[in-house]
Design a protein around this motif. Structure first.
Motif, PDB file in Angstrom:
ATOM      1  N   VAL A 312       0.834  -1.202   0.000  1.00 15.17           N
ATOM      2  CA  VAL A 312       0.000   0.000   0.000  1.00 15.17           C
ATOM      3  C   VAL A 312       0.870   1.253   0.000  1.00 15.17           C
ATOM      4  N   SER A 313       1.959   1.255   0.769  1.00 12.22           N
ATOM      5  CA  SER A 313       2.869   2.402   0.752  1.00 12.22           C
ATOM      6  C   SER A 313       3.440   2.620  -0.638  1.00 12.22           C
ATOM      7  N   ALA A 314       3.816   1.529  -1.302  1.00 10.23           N
ATOM      8  CA  ALA A 314       4.365   1.637  -2.659  1.00 10.23           C
ATOM      9  C   ALA A 314       3.304   2.097  -3.655  1.00 10.23           C
ATOM     10  N   MET A 315       2.085   1.601  -3.515  1.00 13.15           N
ATOM     11  CA  MET A 315       1.008   2.015  -4.410  1.00 13.15           C
ATOM     12  C   MET A 315       0.700   3.502  -4.242  1.00 13.15           C
ATOM     13  N   MET A 316       0.766   3.992  -2.993  1.00 12.70           N
ATOM     14  CA  MET A 316       0.494   5.405  -2.756  1.00 12.70           C
ATOM     15  C   MET A 316       1.588   6.273  -3.373  1.00 12.70           C
ATOM     16  N   LEU A 317       2.835   5.848  -3.256  1.00 11.90           N
ATOM     17  CA  LEU A 317       3.925   6.588  -3.889  1.00 11.90           C
ATOM     18  C   LEU A 317       3.754   6.585  -5.405  1.00 11.90           C
ATOM     19  N   TYR A 318       3.377   5.442  -5.954  1.00 14.40           N
ATOM     20  CA  TYR A 318       3.144   5.359  -7.401  1.00 14.40           C
ATOM     21  C   TYR A 318       2.044   6.327  -7.821  1.00 14.40           C
ATOM     22  N   ALA A 319       0.933   6.350  -7.075  1.00 10.59           N
ATOM     23  CA  ALA A 319      -0.163   7.261  -7.394  1.00 10.59           C
ATOM     24  C   ALA A 319       0.312   8.708  -7.349  1.00 10.59           C
ATOM     25  N   ASP A 320       1.144   9.032  -6.376  1.00 11.15           N
ATOM     26  CA  ASP A 320       1.676  10.390  -6.261  1.00 11.15           C
ATOM     27  C   ASP A 320       2.540  10.739  -7.470  1.00 11.15           C
ATOM     28  N   HIS A 321       3.340   9.793  -7.936  1.00 14.07           N
ATOM     29  CA  HIS A 321       4.160  10.016  -9.128  1.00 14.07           C
ATOM     30  C   HIS A 321       3.277  10.248 -10.349  1.00 14.07           C
ATOM     31  N   VAL A 322       2.219   9.491 -10.456  1.00 17.32           N
ATOM     32  CA  VAL A 322       1.290   9.657 -11.578  1.00 17.32           C
ATOM     33  C   VAL A 322       0.711  11.072 -11.580  1.00 17.32           C
ATOM     34  N   ILE A 323       0.276  11.539 -10.417  1.00 14.57           N
ATOM     35  CA  ILE A 323      -0.298  12.884 -10.315  1.00 14.57           C
ATOM     36  C   ILE A 323       0.750  13.935 -10.653  1.00 14.57           C
ATOM     37  N   ASP A 324       1.983  13.728 -10.210  1.00 21.02           N
ATOM     38  CA  ASP A 324       3.063  14.652 -10.551  1.00 21.02           C
ATOM     39  C   ASP A 324       3.264  14.722 -12.065  1.00 21.02           C
ATOM     40  N   SER A 325       3.184  13.575 -12.719  1.00 18.53           N
ATOM     41  CA  SER A 325       3.341  13.537 -14.175  1.00 18.53           C
ATOM     42  C   SER A 325       2.285  14.400 -14.862  1.00 18.53           C
ATOM     43  N   ILE A 326       1.057  14.324 -14.367  1.00 20.09           N
ATOM     44  CA  ILE A 326      -0.042  15.075 -14.982  1.00 20.09           C
ATOM     45  C   ILE A 326       0.104  16.571 -14.733  1.00 20.09           C
ATOM     46  N   VAL A 327       0.414  16.945 -13.498  1.00 20.13           N
ATOM     47  CA  VAL A 327       0.588  18.365 -13.173  1.00 20.13           C
ATOM     48  C   VAL A 327       1.738  18.953 -13.988  1.00 20.13           C
ATOM     49  N   THR A 328       2.846  18.230 -14.064  1.00 14.20           N
ATOM     50  CA  THR A 328       3.988  18.697 -14.841  1.00 14.20           C
ATOM     51  C   THR A 328       3.623  18.888 -16.301  1.00 14.20           C
ATOM     52  N   ASN A 329       2.872  17.954 -16.843  1.00  9.94           N
ATOM     53  CA  ASN A 329       2.504  18.029 -18.251  1.00  9.94           C
ATOM     54  C   ASN A 329       1.548  19.178 -18.528  1.00  9.94           C
ATOM     55  N   LEU A 330       0.636  19.436 -17.606  1.00 13.59           N
ATOM     56  CA  LEU A 330      -0.260  20.584 -17.761  1.00 13.59           C
ATOM     57  C   LEU A 330       0.545  21.877 -17.823  1.00 13.59           C
ATOM     58  N   LYS A 331       1.567  21.982 -16.990  1.00 11.43           N
ATOM     59  CA  LYS A 331       2.409  23.178 -16.990  1.00 11.43           C
ATOM     60  C   LYS A 331       3.230  23.274 -18.269  1.00 11.43           C
ATOM     61  N   GLU A 332       3.808  22.159 -18.699  1.00 13.42           N
ATOM     62  CA  GLU A 332       4.636  22.168 -19.905  1.00 13.42           C
ATOM     63  C   GLU A 332       3.832  22.505 -21.152  1.00 13.42           C
ATOM     64  N   ASN A 333       2.566  22.178 -21.138  1.00  8.69           N
ATOM     65  CA  ASN A 333       1.704  22.456 -22.291  1.00  8.69           C
ATOM     66  C   ASN A 333       0.968  23.785 -22.187  1.00  8.69           C
ATOM     67  N   GLY A 334       1.298  24.588 -21.181  1.00  7.48           N
ATOM     68  CA  GLY A 334       0.709  25.906 -21.068  1.00  7.48           C
ATOM     69  C   GLY A 334      -0.738  25.921 -20.637  1.00  7.48           C
ATOM     70  N   LEU A 335      -1.199  24.852 -19.975  1.00  5.80           N
ATOM     71  CA  LEU A 335      -2.601  24.768 -19.562  1.00  5.80           C
ATOM     72  C   LEU A 335      -2.813  25.105 -18.088  1.00  5.80           C
ATOM     73  N   TRP A 336      -1.789  24.948 -17.276  1.00  2.53           N
ATOM     74  CA  TRP A 336      -1.954  25.041 -15.829  1.00  2.53           C
ATOM     75  C   TRP A 336      -2.482  26.410 -15.380  1.00  2.53           C
ATOM     76  N   ALA A 337      -2.049  27.471 -16.028  1.00  2.21           N
ATOM     77  CA  ALA A 337      -2.441  28.815 -15.601  1.00  2.21           C
ATOM     78  C   ALA A 337      -3.949  29.005 -15.655  1.00  2.21           C
ATOM     79  N   ASN A 338      -4.627  28.271 -16.527  1.00  2.60           N
ATOM     80  CA  ASN A 338      -6.089  28.374 -16.636  1.00  2.60           C
ATOM     81  C   ASN A 338      -6.744  27.040 -16.302  1.00  2.60           C
ATOM     82  N   THR A 339      -6.224  26.365 -15.284  1.00  3.65           N
ATOM     83  CA  THR A 339      -6.739  25.052 -14.899  1.00  3.65           C
ATOM     84  C   THR A 339      -7.280  25.071 -13.479  1.00  3.65           C
ATOM     85  N   LEU A 340      -8.414  24.403 -13.300  1.00  3.21           N
ATOM     86  CA  LEU A 340      -8.919  24.056 -11.970  1.00  3.21           C
ATOM     87  C   LEU A 340      -8.606  22.582 -11.766  1.00  3.21           C
TER      88      LEU A 340
END
Length: 625
Positions: A312-340
């Protein structure tokens, strides 16, 4: 810590990312500057809306929440991305759900209380399971406002007909599974065809013990989940849908999902303000079976006393990495500034051993119960459109999953109404959710919600583990202001410790790790709280308004002063108990629970086996409500 886009390049995680190449746009710097200047007090275009729903996660497995407890931070709970999003965004500290999956998801997507759309978690092969076909959904409302709508991950909202799949409900595209869970490696289904004449057409239940993949999952959770060699992975585009033949089995399933999410983000034109992005990602994590790529499991090799807790600890870390990937990609694609950006769990912690093993610490109870451990979920809001004055705040007012539909449609997207035509033409319940946008943006200081409705007096899916007592598993509940009234005989009424699962056992337990049901091992289901004391208690009878003939009607907790629900105030505040009980009687009269038809496994299995090569999907042209 390695970035997820690097980590995802392992065989089991990277799969179809080449189909959706990453592009870092030069507009990133400009978007960052605009984000710093932006304020919701002025005019703004419709924001992109990213909703990530984690499965069966409780308070005790999230770093920033764990840090707020008496136990403090733990090296076993590593969630840097979520911690940062909470620190720089808004924590929703009183966010409530239903006590299990399908009703919560129906509530989110329909904007209704579960009792006004679907408060049952079983019966997926009933034609009418899930959201009624003619009920307007969140993606449909947003699509009508110009949004590009996409679903990835778990569905669990019915699929008997094409109108009940994600495409039929208003999403432009979808990739996910239709039942409550499948396996992470091959899409193997929770559902089989044992009770049909087709039994034996495919091999029996899945067991990874003798395969090279066994190290990625606990053998006990695989065995307890009774997976079958049928496949549950479905995809759709703007005009077609069907089994995900070309995707299934090409990688670790959560990796397939995040690659699809990032591909959608990569392909969205940030300059097209007329068609903003709505992306609903219902993660498989942290639902069982307990499975995770080995590189994440290795991070927790120091956890040696309990295999489930390590996974479960490993799965939670994996989930956190997945979310980081999405947030990073939103920023790299210029979407984060207008994102909820919204992240929540669908319910509280699945604390049962073997298939759950999540922690609700410091709350009481867990998944499948109406104590706060089962219905109070982690939740946060972030994104570039948040006003600076709201960043770093914790909001303690009540909010429920059903509130997101009007909040997003009326508040964030600027729609004018959430009136559903079917409520008038077909007598369907109206939208129950409240527009929380003024609360989230700081226009008002107090939540407009004062009540949260859980299980009705009529009951729902009775806990199968609580046989032998007519009231066991029957736990109607209501929050009014600061008080929660809960009736019945509640199972899983314990508190998970700050280090859970652990070695709790009786002297008669066998050596080694305890498993559910073994002699001497602690069984979460056997921990009972008698709130409606039998045998003197007469259960509620539909249509009556009299108080039940009980020595004790229910348990009353002040969930603000006593968040762990330790002190029952029913004897001290009988007038509050009576007032809330009579309110529950009135609520029960509004329950929407139509005939959803008989389970149709024979027809569903026949289509699945003979027309779709073992992949689940719709089997009817039209259905019940």
């Amino acid at each position: 810590m390695a970035q997820v886009r690097f980590v995802l390049r392992s065989f089991y995680v990277l799969s179809i990312h080449n189909m959706f190449s990453v592009s870092i746009k030069c507009g990133f710097l400009i978007a960052t500057i605009l984000q710093a200047m932006f304020s919701l007090t002025g005019a703004h275009s419709k924001p992109h809306i990213i909703y990530i729903l984690t499965d069966n996660l409780g308070f005790g497995n999230v770093g920033y929440l764990r840090a707020q407890t008496p136990a403090g931070p733990s090296p076993e709970i590593v969630t840097p991305t979520l911690d940062n999003l909470a620190e720089t965004g808004i924590q929703l500290h009183r966010f409530y759900t239903y006590k299990f999956c399908a009703p919560s998801r129906a509530s989110l997507i329909s904007g209704r209380w579960p009792i006004h759309v679907n408060h049952h978690n079983v019966g997926l092969l009933q034609p009418g399971f899930g959201i009624p076909e003619n009920m307007t959904t969140m993606p449909r409302f947003l699509k009508n406002l110009g949004y590009s709508t996409h679903h990835v991950g778990k569905w669990h909202l019915g699929f008997s007909t094409p109108r009940k799949t994600p495409l039929g409900r208003g999403f432009d595209s979808s990739l996910g599974y239709l039942f409550a869970y499948n396996d992470y490696l091959h899409g193997f289904s929770e559902e089989g065809c044992e009770n049909t004449t087709l039994n034996g057409t495919f091999p029996g239940k899945v067991n990874y013990t003798n395969t090279s993949e066994s190290h990625m999952c606990t053998s006990r959770s695989i065995a307890m989940r009774h997976l079958h060699y049928f496949t549950d992975l479905w995809q759709s585009g703007t005009s077609d849908e069907g089994p995900a033949y070309n995707i299934n089995g090409t990688g670790f399933e959560e990796g397939l999902f995040v690659n699809r999410v990032n591909g959608i983000i990569d392909g969205h034109d940030a300059s097209n303000t007329d068609h903003p992005l709505f992306l609903y990602y219902a993660m498989h994590m942290l639902h069982s079976p307990l499975c995770v790529p080995e590189e994440f499991l290795d991070r927790f090799s120091f956890i040696t006393d309990n295999e489930d807790r390590r996974y479960v600890s490993a799965m939670m870390l994996y989930a956190d990495h997945v979310i980081d990937s999405i947030v990073t990609n939103l920023k790299e694609n210029g979407l984060w500034a207008n994102t909820l950006f919204i992240w929540t769990s669908d319910n509280g912690a699945a604390i049962e051993l073997d298939t759950g093993a999540k922690s609700a610490y410091p709350l009481r109870g867990g998944y499948y119960t109406n104590q706060d451990g089962g219905v109070r979920a982690p939740a946060l809001v972030n994104g570039g459109i948040l006003p600076a004055t709201m960043r770093g705040k914790t909001l303690s007012g009540l909010m429920h999953l059903c509130d997101w539909l009007p909040t997003l449609v009326l508040g964030a997207a600027g729609g004018t109404n959430v009136t559903d035509p079917a409520t008038a033409t077909e007598g369907l319940p109206v939208v129950d959710g409240i527009n929380m946008w003024p609360y989230l943006t700081g226009e008002v200081d107090v939540s407009p919600r004062s009540e949260v409705i859980f299980t009705p007096l009529a009951g729902d899916d009775v806990n199968p583990h609580a046989a032998g007592n007519a009231l066991s598993g029957y736990d109607p509940a209501l929050i009014s202001g600061r008080y929660k009234l809960i009736l019945g005989v509640i199972t899983q009424a314990s508190w998970t410790g700050d280090n859970y699962p652990n070695g709790t056992r009786l002297p008669s337990a066998p050596p080694g790790q305890c498993y559910a049901g073994e002699q001497g091992c602690w069984d979460t289901w056997a921990t009972v709280l008698n709130c409606s004391v039998p045998p003197l208690c007469t259960p509620y009878v539909h249509g009556t308004s009299e108080l039940p003939l009980c020595k004790k009607i229910g348990c009353l907790f002040d969930v603000y002063a006593d968040p762990g629900e330790h002190r029952d105030l029913a004897a001290e505040l009988p007038e509050v108990v009576e007032t809330m009980y009579r309110r529950m009687v009135a609520i029960n009269a509004s329950v929407y629970d139509p005939d959803r038809g008989s389970t149709d496994a024979q027809a569903a299995c026949d289509v699945m086996i003979h027309k779709r090569h073992g992949f689940w999907g719709p089997w009817l042209e039209s259905s019940y409500p």
